[in-house]
Design a protein around this motif. Structure first.
Motif, PDB file in Angstrom:
ATOM      1  N   THR A  19       0.828  -1.203   0.000  1.00 48.09           N
ATOM      2  CA  THR A  19       0.000   0.000   0.000  1.00 48.09           C
ATOM      3  C   THR A  19       0.863   1.254   0.000  1.00 48.09           C
ATOM      4  OG1 THR A  19      -1.757  -1.159   1.167  1.00 48.09           O
ATOM      5  CG2 THR A  19      -1.807   1.239   1.250  1.00 48.09           C
ATOM      6  N   LEU A  20       1.900   1.237   0.820  1.00 50.07           N
ATOM      7  CA  LEU A  20       2.811   2.382   0.887  1.00 50.07           C
ATOM      8  C   LEU A  20       3.519   2.599  -0.447  1.00 50.07           C
ATOM      9  CD1 LEU A  20       4.098   4.574   2.659  1.00 50.07           C
ATOM     10  CD2 LEU A  20       5.800   2.889   3.360  1.00 50.07           C
ATOM     11  N   GLY A  21       3.972   1.505  -1.073  1.00 55.39           N
ATOM     12  CA  GLY A  21       4.647   1.620  -2.372  1.00 55.39           C
ATOM     13  C   GLY A  21       3.707   2.121  -3.457  1.00 55.39           C
ATOM     14  N   ALA A  22       2.475   1.619  -3.463  1.00 53.14           N
ATOM     15  CA  ALA A  22       1.498   2.067  -4.455  1.00 53.14           C
ATOM     16  C   ALA A  22       1.174   3.548  -4.265  1.00 53.14           C
ATOM     17  CB  ALA A  22       0.236   1.228  -4.357  1.00 53.14           C
ATOM     18  N   THR A  23       1.036   3.960  -3.021  1.00 53.54           N
ATOM     19  CA  THR A  23       0.756   5.374  -2.732  1.00 53.54           C
ATOM     20  C   THR A  23       1.896   6.264  -3.209  1.00 53.54           C
ATOM     21  OG1 THR A  23      -0.565   4.732  -0.817  1.00 53.54           O
ATOM     22  CG2 THR A  23       0.190   7.009  -0.899  1.00 53.54           C
ATOM     23  N   ARG A  24       3.116   5.831  -2.956  1.00 49.45           N
ATOM     24  CA  ARG A  24       4.280   6.609  -3.417  1.00 49.45           C
ATOM     25  C   ARG A  24       4.339   6.681  -4.944  1.00 49.45           C
ATOM     26  NH1 ARG A  24       9.127   4.423   0.503  1.00 49.45           N
ATOM     27  NH2 ARG A  24       8.482   5.567   2.361  1.00 49.45           N
ATOM     28  N   ALA A  25       4.068   5.545  -5.596  1.00 51.12           N
ATOM     29  CA  ALA A  25       4.105   5.529  -7.070  1.00 51.12           C
ATOM     30  C   ALA A  25       3.039   6.449  -7.652  1.00 51.12           C
ATOM     31  CB  ALA A  25       3.909   4.099  -7.578  1.00 51.12           C
ATOM     32  N   LEU A  26       1.841   6.403  -7.107  1.00 49.28           N
ATOM     33  CA  LEU A  26       0.770   7.287  -7.586  1.00 49.28           C
ATOM     34  C   LEU A  26       1.122   8.748  -7.346  1.00 49.28           C
ATOM     35  CD1 LEU A  26      -2.391   5.279  -6.506  1.00 49.28           C
ATOM     36  CD2 LEU A  26      -1.578   5.683  -8.837  1.00 49.28           C
TER      37      LEU A  26
END
Length: 105
Positions: free
Chosen positions: A36-43
């Motif tokens: 979730t943290l990685g997806a949030t950063r990528a977005l």
């Protein structure tokens, strides 16, 4: 960019896993939070972290679909013109071969 809450949850899960033998549930929770943290950063890096992003993506998908449909229609029209031109040339050649212009005189 992103809330510190996600970082804190991940840090807490990692500390909990270090303090004891990490069981399967704890590892799954760590993986989920990290994902979730990685997806949030990528977005966020793509500029898609705000509430307007889903609307923007929907509009881009519609635009892309319209572009694809326009390309398909263009190719159909081009192929239609090529077929019609070939037919006209064949008919003109047949008229010359049969000397049909003499009937018009």
């Amino acid at each position: 960019m992103m809330g510190g809450g996600q970082n804190a949850v991940l840090a807490q899960l990692l500390a909990q896993a270090e303090g004891q033998a990490a069981d399967l549930i704890a590892l799954r929770a760590i993986v989920e939070e990290a994902g979730t943290l990685g997806a949030t950063r990528a977005l966020a890096r793509l500029g898609l972290e705000d509430a307007q992003a889903s609307k923007d993506m929907a509009e881009l998908r519609e635009l892309l679909a319209a572009w694809r449909e326009a390309k398909k229609s263009l190719w159909k029209a081009v192929l239609g013109w090529i077929a019609k031109t070939a037919l006209v040339l064949m008919l003109a050649g047949l008229a010359v071969k049969l000397r049909l212009w003499e009937l018009l005189k």
